[in-house]
Write a protein that holds these residues in place. Structure first.
Motif, PDB file in Angstrom:
ATOM      1  N   ARG A  62       0.820  -1.224   0.000  1.00 47.97           N
ATOM      2  CA  ARG A  62       0.000   0.000   0.000  1.00 47.97           C
ATOM      3  C   ARG A  62       0.848   1.266   0.000  1.00 47.97           C
ATOM      4  O   ARG A  62       0.624   2.176  -0.797  1.00 47.97           O
ATOM      5  CB  ARG A  62      -0.940   0.011   1.233  1.00 47.97           C
ATOM      6  N   THR A  63       1.822   1.346   0.905  1.00 50.14           N
ATOM      7  CA  THR A  63       2.604   2.579   1.029  1.00 50.14           C
ATOM      8  C   THR A  63       3.414   2.852  -0.232  1.00 50.14           C
ATOM      9  O   THR A  63       3.439   3.974  -0.747  1.00 50.14           O
ATOM     10  CB  THR A  63       3.540   2.497   2.250  1.00 50.14           C
ATOM     11  N   SER A  66       1.080   3.784  -3.084  1.00 46.60           N
ATOM     12  CA  SER A  66       0.484   5.091  -2.802  1.00 46.60           C
ATOM     13  C   SER A  66       1.459   6.221  -3.119  1.00 46.60           C
ATOM     14  O   SER A  66       1.094   7.226  -3.749  1.00 46.60           O
ATOM     15  CB  SER A  66       0.049   5.155  -1.335  1.00 46.60           C
ATOM     16  N   ALA A  70       1.128   8.955  -6.100  1.00 46.16           N
ATOM     17  CA  ALA A  70       1.170  10.377  -5.759  1.00 46.16           C
ATOM     18  C   ALA A  70       2.197  11.112  -6.616  1.00 46.16           C
ATOM     19  O   ALA A  70       1.944  12.216  -7.120  1.00 46.16           O
ATOM     20  CB  ALA A  70       1.491  10.550  -4.279  1.00 46.16           C
ATOM     21  N   GLN A 143       1.308   7.769   7.289  1.00 48.89           N
ATOM     22  CA  GLN A 143       0.144   6.979   7.686  1.00 48.89           C
ATOM     23  C   GLN A 143      -0.664   7.729   8.735  1.00 48.89           C
ATOM     24  O   GLN A 143      -1.897   7.775   8.673  1.00 48.89           O
ATOM     25  CB  GLN A 143       0.573   5.619   8.232  1.00 48.89           C
ATOM     26  N   VAL A 293      -7.261   4.385   2.260  1.00 51.77           N
ATOM     27  CA  VAL A 293      -6.374   4.081   1.136  1.00 51.77           C
ATOM     28  C   VAL A 293      -6.434   5.201   0.096  1.00 51.77           C
ATOM     29  O   VAL A 293      -5.408   5.686  -0.384  1.00 51.77           O
ATOM     30  CB  VAL A 293      -6.753   2.728   0.491  1.00 51.77           C
ATOM     31  N   GLU A 294      -7.639   5.642  -0.239  1.00 57.85           N
ATOM     32  CA  GLU A 294      -7.794   6.731  -1.211  1.00 57.85           C
ATOM     33  C   GLU A 294      -7.173   8.019  -0.694  1.00 57.85           C
ATOM     34  O   GLU A 294      -6.464   8.727  -1.422  1.00 57.85           O
ATOM     35  CB  GLU A 294      -9.280   6.957  -1.513  1.00 57.85           C
ATOM     36  N   GLY A 296      -4.777   8.356   1.290  1.00 61.40           N
ATOM     37  CA  GLY A 296      -3.323   8.246   1.363  1.00 61.40           C
ATOM     38  C   GLY A 296      -2.628   8.858   0.170  1.00 61.40           C
ATOM     39  O   GLY A 296      -1.564   9.475   0.303  1.00 61.40           O
ATOM     40  N   VAL A 297      -3.213   8.719  -1.015  1.00 60.52           N
ATOM     41  CA  VAL A 297      -2.607   9.308  -2.216  1.00 60.52           C
ATOM     42  C   VAL A 297      -2.629  10.829  -2.117  1.00 60.52           C
ATOM     43  O   VAL A 297      -1.623  11.499  -2.381  1.00 60.52           O
ATOM     44  CB  VAL A 297      -3.333   8.825  -3.486  1.00 60.52           C
ATOM     45  N   ARG A 300      -0.095  12.088   0.537  1.00 60.16           N
ATOM     46  CA  ARG A 300       1.301  11.969   0.094  1.00 60.16           C
ATOM     47  C   ARG A 300       1.606  12.946  -1.040  1.00 60.16           C
ATOM     48  O   ARG A 300       2.720  13.457  -1.130  1.00 60.16           O
ATOM     49  CB  ARG A 300       1.585  10.516  -0.284  1.00 60.16           C
TER      50      ARG A 300
END
Length: 314
Positions: A62-63, A66, A70, A143, A293-294, A296-297, A300
């Motif tokens: 994920r990270t 993401s 980004a 996070q 999750v959304e 996070g983009v 970042r």
């Protein structure tokens, strides 16, 4: 995007080193970028001519994705590095690895590393801006920022006075520490809850309440941020079994149904379904896990944009 404000630091090494104003600026900027990623044309030229190196010395899904997304949304040039297929396997040091990458004229480094403090080590020795994508069991600042952004959306825009409980494996979690720092700087009340073996003795000195009672903590909080049991970081047995953990400390459907109020359910992932949280809770109407999750983009994107803006204005 906000143009009259600037981050107080050239790196994002941890929430501990950001001011409340920095956090608010990042979250406000992320709101602007949330609009960008939801429109038909999702790219902006904000980081054109900026090169970002993604250095992941630990596994990540994920990270890493993401951050890569980004960077692409901001039109940055990216270099992706995986320790598993690099000269690190041949004995190359961290500093040599990064210096070789910087010789390719990289402006920013996004790094995940198993050693706490690795990012501070680099920040004191190289000129590029460093973003901490997780260092051991220390911090995971982006996070915590995306969690705070998601919480603000879920509870009406302001976390001041809101009650947030972090459930689960606090001892081995970098997310927990960053969340505690971030939430307190935004005025929230923070509690941690889990088995005594998975809550560090010093945690109370950070200003967080400590509880070992899941039902009481669920009744207390407005937001439940549930963390997984990190078996890969445990060199001894901290719990009798995963089944016993779920029975004693899991966020189950039965526990949530007994509440006389609605609680926002969060999880940074990956989820161990049936251990720290039941599928019926993770997929329920109370859950904002996919929204995290959304978001996070967007968060970042905001971090990268603000760091790049600070570098240009220095």
């Amino acid at each position: 995007m906000p143009s009259d404000q600037q981050l107080s630091t050239k790196h994002v090494l941890g929430i501990k080193y950001l001011t409340a104003a920095d956090i608010e600026l990042i979250l406000d900027t992320a709101r602007e970028y949330k609009g960008v990623i939801n429109r038909p044309i999702k790219k902006v030229p904000a980081l054109r001519d900026t090169t970002v190196a993604n250095l992941f010395f630990e596994n990540s899904t994920r990270t890493r994705i993401s951050f890569e997304l980004a960077e692409k949304r901001l039109s940055a040039d990216t270099v992706n590095f995986s320790a598993a297929s690099s000269s690190v396997k041949k004995g190359e040091t961290l500093l040599d690895t990064v210096n070789n990458i910087l010789a390719m004229k990289v402006d920013m480094v996004v790094m995940r590393h198993p050693a706490p403090g690795a990012h501070h080590f680099l920040a004191s020795r190289i000129d590029a801006s460093i973003v901490n994508a997780g260092d051991g069991t220390h911090e995971h600042p982006t996070q915590a920022l995306l969690d705070a952004y998601s919480m603000r959306d879920a509870v009406g825009g302001d976390l001041r006075g809101k009650k947030v409980c972090i459930f689960g494996d606090i001892t081995h979690s970098r997310v927990a520490l960053s969340n505690i720092f971030c939430l307190q700087k935004l005025g929230a009340k923070v509690r941690v809850c889990g088995p005594p073996t998975l809550i560090p003795k010093h945690i109370g000195t950070l200003g967080a309440e400590v509880s070992y009672n899941v039902d009481d903590s669920l009744a207390w909080c407005d937001v439940a941020n549930v963390l997984r049991i990190q078996l890969e970081r445990q060199d001894t047995k901290f719990i009798p079994s995963l089944r016993e953990y779920n029975r004693q400390f899991g966020i189950t459907r039965a526990r949530v149904d007994r509440l006389d109020k609605s609680v926002v359910i969060m999880h940074p992932g990956p989820i161990n379904r049936g251990v720290e949280i039941d599928s019926a809770v993770a997929d329920s109407e109370h859950s904002i896990i996919l929204e995290q999750v959304e978001n996070g983009v967007a968060v970042r994107m905001a971090v990268l944009y603000l760091l790049a803006a600070r570098r240009k204005g220095r």
